[in-house]
Design an enzyme around this catalytic site. Structure first.
Site, PDB file in Angstrom:
ATOM      1  CB  CYS A 236     -14.406  13.750  54.850  1.00 37.19           C
ATOM      2  SG  CYS A 236     -13.834  12.087  54.591  1.00 37.19           S
TER       3      CYS A 236
ATOM      4  NE  ARG B 138     -15.493   8.299  53.712  1.00 42.26           N
ATOM      5  CZ  ARG B 138     -15.675   8.129  55.021  1.00 42.26           C
ATOM      6  NH1 ARG B 138     -15.196   9.006  55.862  1.00 42.26           N
ATOM      7  NH2 ARG B 138     -16.340   7.103  55.467  1.00 42.26           N
TER       8      ARG B 138
ATOM      9  NE  ARG C 145     -17.282  12.205  63.191  1.00 40.72           N
ATOM     10  CZ  ARG C 145     -16.629  11.563  62.233  1.00 40.72           C
ATOM     11  NH1 ARG C 145     -15.472  12.008  61.807  1.00 40.72           N
ATOM     12  NH2 ARG C 145     -17.125  10.481  61.674  1.00 40.72           N
TER      13      ARG C 145
ATOM     14  CG  ASP D 255     -12.760   2.741  60.398  1.00 45.90           C
ATOM     15  OD1 ASP D 255     -12.342   3.540  59.541  1.00 45.90           O
ATOM     16  OD2 ASP D 255     -13.974   2.521  60.581  1.00 45.90           O
TER      17      ASP D 255
ATOM     18  CE  LYS E 184     -18.120   6.297  64.020  1.00 43.49           C
ATOM     19  NZ  LYS E 184     -18.478   6.530  62.614  1.00 43.49           N
ATOM     20  CG  ASN E 185     -18.940   2.751  61.674  1.00 43.97           C
ATOM     21  OD1 ASN E 185     -19.273   3.903  61.968  1.00 43.97           O
ATOM     22  ND2 ASN E 185     -17.779   2.470  61.109  1.00 43.97           N
TER      23      ASN E 185
HETATM   24  C1  UD1 Z   1     -17.715   2.982  56.256  1.00 42.98           C
HETATM   25  C2  UD1 Z   1     -17.461   3.279  57.727  1.00 42.98           C
HETATM   26  C3  UD1 Z   1     -16.046   3.831  57.922  1.00 42.98           C
HETATM   27  C4  UD1 Z   1     -15.018   2.882  57.314  1.00 42.98           C
HETATM   28  C5  UD1 Z   1     -15.379   2.530  55.868  1.00 42.98           C
HETATM   29  C6  UD1 Z   1     -14.491   1.455  55.280  1.00 42.98           C
HETATM   30  C7  UD1 Z   1     -19.664   3.852  58.560  1.00 42.98           C
HETATM   31  C8  UD1 Z   1     -20.591   4.907  59.053  1.00 42.98           C
HETATM   32  N1  UD1 Z   1     -18.453   4.254  58.161  1.00 42.98           N
HETATM   33  O1  UD1 Z   1     -17.604   4.204  55.541  1.00 42.98           O
HETATM   34  O2  UD1 Z   1     -15.814   3.967  59.322  1.00 42.98           O
HETATM   35  O3  UD1 Z   1     -13.740   3.494  57.324  1.00 42.98           O
HETATM   36  O4  UD1 Z   1     -16.739   2.051  55.801  1.00 42.98           O
HETATM   37  O5  UD1 Z   1     -14.537   0.311  56.048  1.00 42.98           O
HETATM   38  O6  UD1 Z   1     -19.984   2.682  58.578  1.00 42.98           O
HETATM   39  N2  UD1 Z   1     -16.821   4.663  47.314  1.00 42.98           N
HETATM   40  C9  UD1 Z   1     -17.083   5.186  46.072  1.00 42.98           C
HETATM   41  N3  UD1 Z   1     -18.367   5.500  45.733  1.00 42.98           N
HETATM   42  C10 UD1 Z   1     -19.407   5.324  46.604  1.00 42.98           C
HETATM   43  C11 UD1 Z   1     -19.151   4.797  47.874  1.00 42.98           C
HETATM   44  C12 UD1 Z   1     -17.845   4.474  48.205  1.00 42.98           C
HETATM   45  O7  UD1 Z   1     -16.155   5.356  45.254  1.00 42.98           O
HETATM   46  O8  UD1 Z   1     -20.547   5.634  46.242  1.00 42.98           O
HETATM   47  C13 UD1 Z   1     -15.439   4.322  47.693  1.00 42.98           C
HETATM   48  C14 UD1 Z   1     -14.904   5.166  48.848  1.00 42.98           C
HETATM   49  O9  UD1 Z   1     -14.420   6.407  48.403  1.00 42.98           O
HETATM   50  C15 UD1 Z   1     -13.841   4.272  49.417  1.00 42.98           C
HETATM   51  C16 UD1 Z   1     -14.426   2.868  49.235  1.00 42.98           C
HETATM   52  O10 UD1 Z   1     -15.426   3.002  48.221  1.00 42.98           O
HETATM   53  O11 UD1 Z   1     -12.665   4.362  48.651  1.00 42.98           O
HETATM   54  C17 UD1 Z   1     -15.042   2.249  50.456  1.00 42.98           C
HETATM   55  O12 UD1 Z   1     -15.886   3.207  51.093  1.00 42.98           O
HETATM   56  P1  UD1 Z   1     -17.196   2.824  51.884  1.00 42.98           P
HETATM   57  O13 UD1 Z   1     -17.163   1.370  52.270  1.00 42.98           O
HETATM   58  O14 UD1 Z   1     -18.384   3.302  51.141  1.00 42.98           O
HETATM   59  O15 UD1 Z   1     -17.022   3.689  53.212  1.00 42.98           O
HETATM   60  P2  UD1 Z   1     -18.182   4.310  54.058  1.00 42.98           P
HETATM   61  O16 UD1 Z   1     -19.385   3.437  53.929  1.00 42.98           O
HETATM   62  O17 UD1 Z   1     -18.319   5.759  53.759  1.00 42.98           O
END
Ligand code: UD1
Length: 422
Positions: A117, A122, A398, A306, A23-24
């Site tokens: 969420c 996030r 999902r 995950d 999915k990711n």
């Molecule tokens: C992606 C994955 C999710 C997985 C996560 C971590 C997808 C669609 N989803 O989520 O399944 O659990 O990586 O491996 O690929 N953060 C900020 N600011 C930002 C962006 C992120 O502070 O602008 C923080 C987040 O709150 C979190 C950390 O960075 O604490 C890592 O998050 P991130 O790698 O961005 O997760 P996702 O990309 O949303």
């Protein structure tokens, strides 16, 4: 009508399960189709709710697609709308993945801000900061990100490693003018596949799979994509291995990429499980004694957040005290209270959960709170005496394709039922 999943005590499983596409990986690659000048063919696309949500969003923007038997044809040449509306974005945070590509192709777009969420705030501040560094003007108005401007290459240093943040900037940089360096980039296999797809479509990209990715953009010229096969889902693979572990049964997972599972396999091995590996498959073998484990979630190639909930379920059956520290998301312990309803002995102190095992779990009604938490509750339900009803099961669909069918094939007793009317 809402559904729930009834799981009957299924203490032994056996057999083989074919792992679906990730999915990711599918989500960012489908979003990258916005950068294409040609219709694209993708295979091994998991037909899960999140993928369908992104396709619905692209259709709303004007694209057309056909998804059948895990094959997807998508044509984004007809996109005539650049507003990703709240009604769709609110159902899936990963909708933010259209931001970089829409802005790069159209020089403007409007994307609803994803809300918080269940697993934490996030934010998307790092995505926005990076786009601003590339010359975008970003205004937040009425719950929407209004982005405009012609993107140019820049040096981006991410304060935190962000998976979708890296993906958004890789997509944006592909059509920008000049060179973008992403420092502290995410190295997840899904990021790697997106980079490889874009490279194959004509973008110059170096440093793929490292923490510094360098992209030389095409200055607005759209890309010519080749056919794409989505990589195997390492989290789905890990979840079925976890089913083998919690029931201490022999299960074979097929169509996988074993090296993507290394961070997970280390922990199964520490718990006493052994593996037989062949080229694209892996068999987990039972153990005489499930050892407790210490886990810290971190970025790839470390232990993935995950898989945290699923390992917590297994730890309830380990002989001793396990500790799991969640470093990525501040609120990703929602499954703890539910596992405790089943009789687990888990306490939380800040970012760390302590699991005292083994406990005999007893079936009960529990509530799924997010995608991976749902699978942990199902795993626990397999070894719980009696019946476990997992409510709000839509979370599961999902991200897991044919979840119930696959589990039934392994010998688990479970069925989807309608929630009674209140
Ligand atoms: C992606 C994955 C999710 C997985 C996560 C971590 C997808 C669609 N989803 O989520 O399944 O659990 O990586 O491996 O690929 N953060 C900020 N600011 C930002 C962006 C992120 O502070 O602008 C923080 C987040 O709150 C979190 C950390 O960075 O604490 C890592 O998050 P991130 O790698 O961005 O997760 P996702 O990309 O949303």
């Amino acid at each position: 009508m809402y559904k729930y999943l009834k799981i009957k005590h299924s203490p032994k499983l056996k057999g083989e399960v074919t792992i679906s596409g990730a999915k990711n990986a599918a989500l960012p690659i489908i979003a990258s189709s916005i950068l294409a000048k040609n219709p694209i063919n993708l295979t091994n696309v998991p037909e899960v709710a999140d993928v369908k949500t992104l396709l619905k969003l692209l259709k709303y923007l004007g694209a057309s697609y056909n998804l059948q038997n895990n094959n997807l044809q998508i044509d984004t040449s007809t996109i005539n709308n650049t507003t990703a509306i709240y009604e769709i974005v609110k159902t899936m945070r990963a909708s933010i993945l259209v931001l970089g590509a829409l802005l790069a192709r159209f020089n403007h777009c409007k994307v609803s801000l994803p809300g918080g969420c269940a697993i934490g705030a996030r934010p998307v501040d790092l995505h926005l900061k990076a786009l601003k560094q590339m010359g975008a003007e970003i205004k937040i108005e009425g719950g929407y990100i209004n982005a405009s401007g012609k993107l140019k290459g820049a040096d981006i240093i991410f304060d935190k490693v962000t998976v979708t943040g890296t993906e958004n900037i890789v997509m944006a940089a592909s059509l920008a003018k000049g060179k973008t360096r992403i420092i502290n980039a995410a190295k997840e296999p899904e990021v790697v596949q997106l980079c490889e797809v874009l490279k194959d479509a004509g973008v110059e990209i170096d440093g793929i799979g490292s923490n510094e990715i360098i992209i030389n953009g095409t200055d607005g010229e759209l890309l010519e994509f080749n056919d794409i096969k989505i990589i195997a889902d390492r989290i789905e693979a890990g979840t079925y291995l976890a089913a083998g572990a919690i029931t201490n049964s022999e299960i074979t997972i097929k169509n996988i990429i074993p090296e993507h599972l290394e961070g997970i396999l280390v922990k199964f091995k520490e718990m006493g499980f052994s593996f037989e590996e062949s080229e694209n498959s892996l068999t987990i073998k039972p153990t005489n004694n499930i050892n407790p484990v210490k886990i810290i979630t971190t970025e790839y190639p470390g232990f993935p957040t995950d898989m945290q909930a699923q390992f917590m379920a297994i730890a309830t059956q380990a002989n001793g005290v396990s500790m799991i520290e969640e470093r990525l998301f501040e609120n990703r312990f929602m499954h703890v209270a539910e596992l405790n309803r089943l009789g687990a002995n888990i306490s939380i102190n800040g970012k760390t959960a302590t699991i005292i095992g083994p406990t005999q779990l007893i079936g009960a009604d529990v509530m799924a709170t997010d995608l991976r938490a749902s699978s942990a509750l199902v795993l626990a339900g397999l070894v719980a005496k009696g019946e476990t009803n997992v409510h709000r099961i839509y979370h599961l669909f999902r991200g897991y394709e044919n979840f119930v069918e696959k589990f039934k094939k392994l010998g688990a007793e479970m069925e989807i039922l309608d929630e009674p009317n209140p």
